[in-house]
Design a protein around this motif. Structure first.
Motif, PDB file in Angstrom:
ATOM      1  N   ILE A   9      39.856  34.834  38.032  1.00 21.77           N
ATOM      2  CA  ILE A   9      39.519  33.413  37.992  1.00 21.77           C
ATOM      3  C   ILE A   9      38.651  33.151  36.768  1.00 21.77           C
ATOM      4  CG2 ILE A   9      38.456  31.494  39.209  1.00 21.77           C
ATOM      5  CD1 ILE A   9      40.981  32.612  40.509  1.00 21.77           C
ATOM      6  N   PRO A  10      39.034  32.187  35.910  1.00 19.41           N
ATOM      7  CA  PRO A  10      38.230  31.900  34.713  1.00 19.41           C
ATOM      8  C   PRO A  10      36.805  31.513  35.075  1.00 19.41           C
ATOM      9  CG  PRO A  10      40.375  30.877  34.557  1.00 19.41           C
ATOM     10  CD  PRO A  10      40.251  31.380  35.970  1.00 19.41           C
ATOM     11  N   LEU A  11      35.867  31.964  34.289  1.00 19.05           N
ATOM     12  CA  LEU A  11      34.448  31.674  34.466  1.00 19.05           C
ATOM     13  C   LEU A  11      33.943  30.808  33.306  1.00 19.05           C
ATOM     14  CD1 LEU A  11      33.144  35.211  35.531  1.00 19.05           C
ATOM     15  CD2 LEU A  11      33.890  33.331  37.005  1.00 19.05           C
ATOM     16  N   VAL A  12      32.948  30.004  33.638  1.00 23.27           N
ATOM     17  CA  VAL A  12      32.290  29.156  32.626  1.00 23.27           C
ATOM     18  C   VAL A  12      30.802  29.445  32.678  1.00 23.27           C
ATOM     19  CG1 VAL A  12      31.797  26.800  31.883  1.00 23.27           C
ATOM     20  CG2 VAL A  12      34.051  27.365  32.792  1.00 23.27           C
ATOM     21  N   SER A  13      30.195  29.585  31.515  1.00 22.32           N
ATOM     22  CA  SER A  13      28.749  29.845  31.427  1.00 22.32           C
ATOM     23  C   SER A  13      28.158  29.052  30.267  1.00 22.32           C
ATOM     24  CB  SER A  13      28.469  31.340  31.235  1.00 22.32           C
ATOM     25  OG  SER A  13      28.961  31.789  29.986  1.00 22.32           O
ATOM     26  N   VAL A  14      26.824  28.929  30.320  1.00 23.06           N
ATOM     27  CA  VAL A  14      26.085  28.247  29.255  1.00 23.06           C
ATOM     28  C   VAL A  14      25.138  29.250  28.628  1.00 23.06           C
ATOM     29  CG1 VAL A  14      24.463  26.415  28.677  1.00 23.06           C
ATOM     30  CG2 VAL A  14      26.248  26.017  30.377  1.00 23.06           C
TER      31      VAL A  14
ATOM     32  N   PHE B 266      38.664  38.242  27.870  1.00 21.62           N
ATOM     33  CA  PHE B 266      38.556  37.562  26.564  1.00 21.62           C
ATOM     34  C   PHE B 266      37.747  36.292  26.723  1.00 21.62           C
ATOM     35  CE2 PHE B 266      42.412  40.011  26.875  1.00 21.62           C
ATOM     36  CZ  PHE B 266      42.408  40.764  25.717  1.00 21.62           C
ATOM     37  N   GLY B 267      36.839  36.119  25.817  1.00 22.00           N
ATOM     38  CA  GLY B 267      35.965  34.960  25.873  1.00 22.00           C
ATOM     39  C   GLY B 267      36.116  34.071  24.643  1.00 22.00           C
ATOM     40  N   ILE B 268      35.908  32.794  24.863  1.00 20.30           N
ATOM     41  CA  ILE B 268      35.890  31.795  23.795  1.00 20.30           C
ATOM     42  C   ILE B 268      34.691  30.892  24.029  1.00 20.30           C
ATOM     43  CG2 ILE B 268      37.564  30.404  25.098  1.00 20.30           C
ATOM     44  CD1 ILE B 268      38.389  29.103  22.470  1.00 20.30           C
ATOM     45  N   SER B 269      33.926  30.640  22.992  1.00 20.07           N
ATOM     46  CA  SER B 269      32.715  29.819  23.115  1.00 20.07           C
ATOM     47  C   SER B 269      32.752  28.697  22.082  1.00 20.07           C
ATOM     48  CB  SER B 269      31.457  30.663  22.906  1.00 20.07           C
ATOM     49  OG  SER B 269      31.374  31.115  21.556  1.00 20.07           O
ATOM     50  N   CYS B 270      32.197  27.572  22.522  1.00 21.99           N
ATOM     51  CA  CYS B 270      32.067  26.409  21.632  1.00 21.99           C
ATOM     52  C   CYS B 270      30.580  26.139  21.441  1.00 21.99           C
ATOM     53  CB  CYS B 270      32.758  25.182  22.231  1.00 21.99           C
ATOM     54  SG  CYS B 270      32.598  23.683  21.230  1.00 21.99           S
ATOM     55  N   THR B 271      30.105  26.240  20.225  1.00 17.20           N
ATOM     56  CA  THR B 271      28.682  26.093  19.909  1.00 17.20           C
ATOM     57  C   THR B 271      28.441  24.751  19.239  1.00 17.20           C
ATOM     58  OG1 THR B 271      28.530  28.488  19.585  1.00 17.20           O
ATOM     59  CG2 THR B 271      26.718  27.136  18.749  1.00 17.20           C
ATOM     60  N   ARG B 272      27.426  24.038  19.769  1.00 26.08           N
ATOM     61  CA  ARG B 272      27.017  22.765  19.176  1.00 26.08           C
ATOM     62  C   ARG B 272      25.504  22.698  19.125  1.00 26.08           C
ATOM     63  NH1 ARG B 272      31.095  18.869  18.738  1.00 26.08           N
ATOM     64  NH2 ARG B 272      29.458  17.322  18.390  1.00 26.08           N
ATOM     65  N   GLN B 273      24.982  21.769  18.346  1.00 26.39           N
ATOM     66  CA  GLN B 273      23.541  21.575  18.230  1.00 26.39           C
ATOM     67  C   GLN B 273      23.251  20.105  18.026  1.00 26.39           C
ATOM     68  OE1 GLN B 273      22.119  23.742  14.833  1.00 26.39           O
ATOM     69  NE2 GLN B 273      23.711  22.951  13.469  1.00 26.39           N
ATOM     70  N   MET B 274      22.029  19.725  18.398  1.00 22.70           N
ATOM     71  CA  MET B 274      21.617  18.340  18.249  1.00 22.70           C
ATOM     72  C   MET B 274      20.105  18.283  18.031  1.00 22.70           C
ATOM     73  SD  MET B 274      21.659  16.824  22.159  1.00 22.70           S
ATOM     74  CE  MET B 274      21.137  15.231  21.541  1.00 22.70           C
TER      75      MET B 274
ATOM     76  N   ALA C  20      25.782  26.951  23.684  1.00 22.04           N
ATOM     77  CA  ALA C  20      27.193  27.304  23.647  1.00 22.04           C
ATOM     78  C   ALA C  20      27.759  27.285  25.056  1.00 22.04           C
ATOM     79  CB  ALA C  20      27.381  28.681  23.015  1.00 22.04           C
ATOM     80  N   VAL C  21      28.938  26.718  25.192  1.00 27.62           N
ATOM     81  CA  VAL C  21      29.672  26.725  26.463  1.00 27.62           C
ATOM     82  C   VAL C  21      30.771  27.769  26.343  1.00 27.62           C
ATOM     83  CG1 VAL C  21      31.033  25.378  28.080  1.00 27.62           C
ATOM     84  CG2 VAL C  21      29.157  24.287  26.832  1.00 27.62           C
TER      85      VAL C  21
ATOM     86  N   THR D 213      32.515  20.185  25.838  1.00 23.87           N
ATOM     87  CA  THR D 213      31.208  20.462  25.221  1.00 23.87           C
ATOM     88  C   THR D 213      30.659  19.233  24.512  1.00 23.87           C
ATOM     89  OG1 THR D 213      31.913  22.759  24.890  1.00 23.87           O
ATOM     90  CG2 THR D 213      29.982  22.017  23.675  1.00 23.87           C
ATOM     91  N   LYS D 214      31.487  18.511  23.822  1.00 28.63           N
ATOM     92  CA  LYS D 214      31.049  17.303  23.132  1.00 28.63           C
ATOM     93  C   LYS D 214      30.562  16.248  24.113  1.00 28.63           C
ATOM     94  CE  LYS D 214      32.606  13.968  19.668  1.00 28.63           C
ATOM     95  NZ  LYS D 214      33.736  13.542  18.794  1.00 28.63           N
TER      96      LYS D 214
END
Length: 805
Positions: free
Chosen positions: A22-27, A94-102, A122-123, A144-145
């Motif tokens: 089952i896909p997992l989501v983390s911060v 396999f992991g994929i992350s989306c990194t943002r900043q503000m 990063a999500v 993420t946006k």
């Protein structure tokens, strides 16, 4: 999204691999003091931490890549090893992350631990297969946006619902529908071929040799996608990466079975029978699209024989000889092979170069800058599917040719076992060094042991572009090399730079010449002004000098003339006074023998009277008119006076030097006036005709200045006769020097006039007067400036005689 028919997994089914993951989501949050750390999980039970449970200590560093803070949004791809559990063996995730900043100031509620000006998070989504990363990447970016747009990170409802949707799709089998289909969304082979051209084939053959490959780039997403695009060239490999997360995994080989049947109409059956995919990630191998520095110990481990990894940290570039056999720098689009044996095996043959040049040319001809992933012709040639099928054909030809190469070596003594339509060894077109190096790899061993020995009967053992070097190959190679030089771009840039430099140089030259011309004009103007000033100054100076000199000369001349004239007049005044005391002289005859008229006293009166009478008588005797007798003496006197004043002699008038006044004789003004015969000389007298200077001594004491006659004062000397004897005129007769050789009417008249003989008394008086003058003291020289005054006196004397008449 592009896809190909499903590729079998060589007998491995999802049930054999265990229950679906089952896909997992983390911060993952970046803490200012502790660094990257996992902040929250979604899809697990409360209180569970998969990072601790599966020993994913490097997960935060994989999710937040080095240099991610330099971009607004960035993606990272990585692999995770899930250890063996009670119900599942060890496998790769396999992991994929989306990194943002503000900006932290934009937060609605700012936590106390936020101390920096920016907040970076990063999500992360973790799944069991990378084949869906294309679609997953787009969904993750949107979520993420939206989460960052809330400006409240404590509100994670959107992330929770996102994980639930992924799990629901997995359970319903939506994600399993295309499990056996290759998904290539987001993997751009056109960009790979465009950037690396013929070296794309070098990279593919390098993957088959299983060396230590290191990719470097500052952009993490591009770095990872280039690696996925490269391994996707091997059909079916993306769906068989379960052993890529660690060098100890070898599940693929354990479950692999040799195919026993073939359906030629089924592409998947064909690929399975030919032994594809070639498993390059097995025991001793590792695949890490993004590998942080904390994972370098795994790369340097003894059990790690080969890997394909990527890094955004430039520290690996300094140790590339230790951590890589080949370095691919994506920032510079260069490939650096450090292993000598690997470099020899990766050389391209003529057929290889001809084949890859054909693909590169098609890609370049259909390139569209606006949409690099799709040909501008919207056709099949040059598309992603076209490139994949070309590489698939190449690999099938390679497999078949290598099998035939092995068959030739085994049955070289039996020609009947050889294919009649195949000449020689077709594997030569793939380069013998490469075939030999590939035969030593793990993936070759797995492939060769699980495939039939007569694969060349299914696929023709021949290179797609087999054949020797031709003119077309040379032309294509030259064209490609010229294109590699980018001469058009360089010339365009050079032309632009040259034009800009020429324009700047022209402007500078124009400015310089204008300035030079202006300076020259200013210099010329200054010189002209100085010349005018100097000329004006010199002119004024000369005028001052000339005016001063003229005034000085004039004043000196006036003073000199005045002094000399005064001395001359004073001398005559003294003489006149002495004569007045002694009495005016005796009377004399005027050249004729007429008696003195009684009743006329001597002196001025007697002289004038005698002269008048004498003249009249003479005129009557000679038969000339009274008017002629009066005019002739005056004319002679004027001429004589003028000649004396001018100082000329010789031809017409003889010049008498003023320094020799002692030899000059003549009548004075007063003696001529007072003589009784001063005007009695006949106009045509022989004395005038012969040029004889007639004179008589004037009244006054001999040897004095007053005794000097007017002729002497004017510088006229006595003229001798032709026989050398001097002659004097009667008293009062003006002296005249006439040129003898010039005939004239008067001269003709005088020749006919009878010669007048002087009496003895007159001769005696003339001799006495001449001696007195010659023996007298030297008189002051008459200055030349007195000539005008003397001439006026002569004219006055003539006028006086006329008035007397």
């Amino acid at each position: 999204m592009s896809s190909v028919p499903p590729t079998p997994t060589n007998g491995t089914t999802p049930t054999e691999r265990g229950p679906p993951f089952i896909p997992l989501v983390s911060v993952v949050d970046f803490h200012h003091a502790r660094g990257p750390e996992v902040e929250k999980w979604f899809g697990v039970e409360e209180g569970r931490d998969p990072a601790v449970e599966y020993d994913w200590t490097l997960l935060p560093f994989m999710a937040l890549s080095d240099g991610a803070h330099a971009a607004t949004e960035d993606f990272s791809y990585f692999t995770l090893l899930r250890p063996t559990t009670d119900d599942t063996p060890a496998t790769s995730l396999f992991g994929i992350s989306c990194t943002r900043q503000m900006d932290s100031s934009q937060l609605l509620v700012r936590p106390a631990e936020v101390t920096r000006s920016t907040v970076q998070k990063a999500v992360v989504v973790i799944t069991d297969s990378p084949q869906y990363f294309g679609t997953l990447r787009e969904r993750l970016s949107v979520v993420t946006k939206a989460w960052f747009a809330q400006r409240e990170f404590t509100d994670t409802e959107i992330l929770r619902r996102f994980q639930e949707s992924l799990a629901e799709e997995k359970q319903r089998g939506i994600l399993h529908e295309d499990e056996d289909r290759d998904q290539y969304l987001g993997l751009s082979l056109r960009e790979l071929v465009r950037e690396f051209r013929w070296q794309t084939l070098v990279l593919l053959k390098c993957c088959l040799l299983q060396p230590k490959m290191l990719f470097f780039g500052t952009r993490c997403e591009r770095l990872c996608m280039m690696q996925f695009s490269l391994i996707s060239l091997i059909p079916g490999l993306l769906r068989n990466l379960q052993d890529s997360a660690g060098p100890e995994l070898n599940n693929y080989e354990k479950r692999l079975q040799k195919p026993t049947s073939l359906r030629t109409s089924d592409r998947n059956s064909l690929l399975l029978y030919m032994g594809l995919p070639l498993q390059i990630f097995g025991k001793g191998s590792l695949f890490g699209p993004y590998t942080p520095l904390q994972q370098l110990d795994i790369l340097a481990d003894f059990g790690t024989k080969s890997y394909i990894v990527g890094s955004t940290n430039s520290l690996l570039l300094q140790q590339r000889d230790r951590y890589s056999d080949i370095l691919i720098n994506l920032d510079e689009n260069t490939i650096n092979i450090t292993s000598t044996s690997l470099k020899a095996a990766l050389q391209l043959s003529v057929a290889d170069r001809r084949w890859i040049d054909f693909i590169t040319q098609n890609v370049n001809d259909t390139w569209d800058e606006a949409n690099p992933g799709r040909p501008k012709t919207m056709g099949y040639v040059g598309s992603e599917e076209f490139i994949r099928l070309q590489f698939e054909e190449y690999l099938l030809s390679l497999i078949s040719s290598v099998k035939y190469h092995t068959h030739l070596a085994k049955y070289s003594h039996n020609p009947k076992m050889l294919l009649p339509h195949i000449e020689g060894d077709p594997s030569v077109d793939f380069l013998p060094e490469f075939v030999e190096a590939w035969a030593k790899t793990e993936n070759y061993r797995i492939w060769d042991s699980n495939t039939d020995s007569h694969l060349f009967d299914i696929v023709e053992p021949k290179h797609p572009c087999a054949g020797g070097l031709t003119i077309e190959d040379v032309q294509r190679r030259i064209t490609q090399q010229v294109q590699d030089l980018h001469l058009d771009e360089k010339f365009a840039v050079g032309k632009e730079v040259l034009g800009r430099n020429l324009a700047a140089g022209r402007e500078k030259a124009s400015t310089m010449f204008n300035k030079f011309y202006a300076d020259m004009e200013a210099l010329r103007e200054a010189q002209r002004k100085r010349a005018e000033e100097a000329k004006a100054q010199s002119t004024s100076t000369e005028r001052e000098k000339s005016s001063g000199a003229d005034l000085g000369k004039a004043s000196q001349t006036v003073q000199s003339v005045g002094s000399k004239a005064g001395a001359f007049v004073n001398s005559w005044a003294a003489w006149a006074g002495e004569k007045r005391k002694a009495g005016w002289g005796r009377s004399s005859n005027a050249g004729n023998d007429s008696p003195t008229t009684p009743g006329i006293t001597s002196g001025w009166a007697s002289g004038w009277g005698k002269g008048i009478k004498g003249n009249k008588s003479s005129q009557a005797a000679d038969g000339t008119s009274e008017t002629d007798s009066l005019k002739s003496p005056r004319m002679s006197m004027a001429a004589s006076s003028l000649g004396s004043a001018m100082g000329y002699g010789g031809s017409q008038y003889e010049k008498v030097p003023l320094g020799k006044r002692g030899s000059i004789s003549g009548d004075s003004l007063l003696s001529g006036v007072g003589s009784d015969s001063g005007l009695s000389s006949h106009p045509g007298s022989p004395q005038q005709t012969r040029g004889r200077a007639l004179s008589r001594p004037g009244p006054g004491p001999p040897g004095t200045t007053a005794n000097m006659s007017l002729g002497e004062a004017l510088g006229i000397r006595q003229v001798q006769n032709g026989d050398g004897n001097g002659a004097t005129a009667p008293v009062g007769t003006p002296v005249m020097i006439v040129k003898e050789d010039i005939p004239s009417e008067k001269a003709a008249k005088t020749e006919t006039t009878p010669k007048i003989e002087l009496s003895a008394e007159d001769k005696k008086n003339d001799a006495i007067g001449t001696a007195a003058v010659e023996d007298g003291p030297s008189r002051p020289a008459t200055p030349p400036s007195v000539a005008a005054a003397t001439e006026e006196a002569t004219v006055a004397q003539s006028a006086w005689g006329k008035d007397g008449l």
